[in-house]
Design a protein around this motif. Structure first.
Motif, PDB file in Angstrom:
ATOM      1  N   THR A 167      -0.124  -0.303   7.069  1.00 25.27           N
ATOM      2  CA  THR A 167      -1.172  -2.028   6.516  1.00 25.27           C
ATOM      3  C   THR A 167       0.403  -2.995   7.378  1.00 25.27           C
ATOM      4  O   THR A 167       1.335  -2.840   6.964  1.00 25.27           O
ATOM      5  CB  THR A 167      -1.279  -1.535   5.212  1.00 25.27           C
ATOM      6  OG1 THR A 167       0.190  -1.761   4.582  1.00 25.27           O
ATOM      7  CG2 THR A 167      -1.555  -1.224   4.870  1.00 25.27           C
ATOM      8  N   GLN A 169      -0.094  -6.566   5.937  1.00 22.22           N
ATOM      9  CA  GLN A 169      -0.735  -7.431   4.916  1.00 22.22           C
ATOM     10  C   GLN A 169      -0.195  -8.795   4.302  1.00 22.22           C
ATOM     11  O   GLN A 169       1.029  -8.887   4.500  1.00 22.22           O
ATOM     12  CB  GLN A 169      -0.875  -6.854   3.490  1.00 22.22           C
ATOM     13  CG  GLN A 169      -1.932  -7.338   2.162  1.00 22.22           C
ATOM     14  CD  GLN A 169      -2.331  -8.586   2.054  1.00 22.22           C
ATOM     15  OE1 GLN A 169      -1.072  -9.468   1.681  1.00 22.22           O
ATOM     16  NE2 GLN A 169      -3.157  -9.607   1.991  1.00 22.22           N
ATOM     17  N   PHE A 181      -4.137  -6.065  -0.613  1.00 19.89           N
ATOM     18  CA  PHE A 181      -5.096  -4.374  -0.292  1.00 19.89           C
ATOM     19  C   PHE A 181      -4.497  -3.535  -1.307  1.00 19.89           C
ATOM     20  O   PHE A 181      -3.858  -3.073  -1.140  1.00 19.89           O
ATOM     21  CB  PHE A 181      -5.095  -3.638   1.327  1.00 19.89           C
ATOM     22  CG  PHE A 181      -5.029  -4.339   2.750  1.00 19.89           C
ATOM     23  CD1 PHE A 181      -5.860  -5.740   2.747  1.00 19.89           C
ATOM     24  CD2 PHE A 181      -4.435  -4.763   3.336  1.00 19.89           C
ATOM     25  CE1 PHE A 181      -5.902  -6.679   3.770  1.00 19.89           C
ATOM     26  CE2 PHE A 181      -4.565  -5.071   4.847  1.00 19.89           C
ATOM     27  CZ  PHE A 181      -5.168  -5.935   4.946  1.00 19.89           C
TER      28      PHE A 181
END
Length: 287
Positions: A167, A169, A181
């Motif tokens: 990820t 973010q 998330f």
């Protein structure tokens, strides 16, 4: 066929098959559902990258590279395979970002969908989003954006051959809990051979939490990457884990600024209340 400023649910039933096309759902066309069959989900595929030339001859850039882009609110997809078939970029290659789906509208839900790509597979751009029983595959930063999203019962598969992050973010300057998330009851695995971070801090307020998630050995012991944030512990970066399992969930090697959450700290991230789901996940009433 859909009127501007649409307010009624429109369901498109998509038969099994491979659809090679680029789809953009404009902001004024809300309440659209794409419905595939569970036994043989249709595939919507493309191969644009950030460096692909657009109609004006200029590179599309990451934002316009998606095979499917959703700019409208109240979008729903069930049993759909979203794919960007561009090849995995070489290390250091510029313009290799290739998005399978970008969701920029609010209150969007995805059920039993799959997202296939390499770098930047799923652009969880902005808004409240819900992903249930979805499969997401990629290499570098393959779930990224500003969204405030819940991923429930999802399978994340890394095909990275070198060190990468699941990820990225963004967070940006948003107030706490407005963006982030949350992954719960999910699985992290890898078939590319490269180790992965759970996330890297794309911004000073990057926020990602994993709970009740099985983490295979593909997860790097440190878990999280502060990237360009010099003091993540005081900048607003918030990375947490709660009741996770598997060899990749071993906490002994984690960075000191990550959070091993208590039950009380994890509670806000554990259900659809995280995305204010009671107000929209079942769908707004038809007028």
């Amino acid at each position: 066929m859909i009127p501007i400023d649409n307010t009624r649910r429109v369901i498109f039933v998509i038969k099994p098959g491979i659809y090679r096309e680029k789809i953009v759902i404009p902001k004024a066309m809300s309440f659209i559902t794409l419905l595939g069959t569970g036994e043989s989900p249709p595939t919507i595929t493309g191969n644009d990258t950030a460096s692909t030339g657009g109609k004006d001859g200029k590179p599309l850039k990451t934002f316009h590279s998606p095979t499917v882009a959703v700019n409208a609110d109240y979008f729903v997809a069930l049993n759909i395979r979203f794919e960007n078939a561009a090849p995995n970029p070489e290390s250091g290659q510029v313009g290799g970002q290739a998005v399978a789906l970008r969701v920029s509208g609010g209150k969007a839900a995805f059920y039993n969908c799959s997202f296939y790509g390499t770098q930047d597979t799923l652009y969880d751009h902005k808004g409240l989003h819900y992903f249930n029983n979805c499969f997401i595959q990629g290499s570098v930063d393959f779930i990224f954006g500003y969204g405030r999203s819940l991923y429930e019962n999802c399978y994340l598969n890394s095909i990275a051959k070198k060190v990468a992050s699941l990820t990225a973010q963004k967070g940006g300057g948003l107030a706490p809990m407005e963006s982030g998330f949350s992954f719960t009851r999910s699985t992290i695995a890898g078939s590319g051979g490269g180790p992965v971070y759970l996330g890297r801090a794309w911004g000073k307020h990057s926020r990602v939490v994993f709970s009740y998630t099985f983490m295979d050995k593909v997860v790097i012991p440190q878990g999280w990457n502060s990237w360009r944030i010099r003091r993540p512990e005081s900048s607003g970066v918030y990375y947490g884990e709660y009741q996770c399992s598997g060899p990749g969930a071993n906490w002994t090697g984690r960075v000191r600024w990550a959070h091993l959450l208590t039950a009380a700290e994890a509670q806000p991230f554990l259900g659809t209340h995280y995305v204010v789901g009671d107000a929209w996940i079942l769908g707004p009433p038809l007028p």
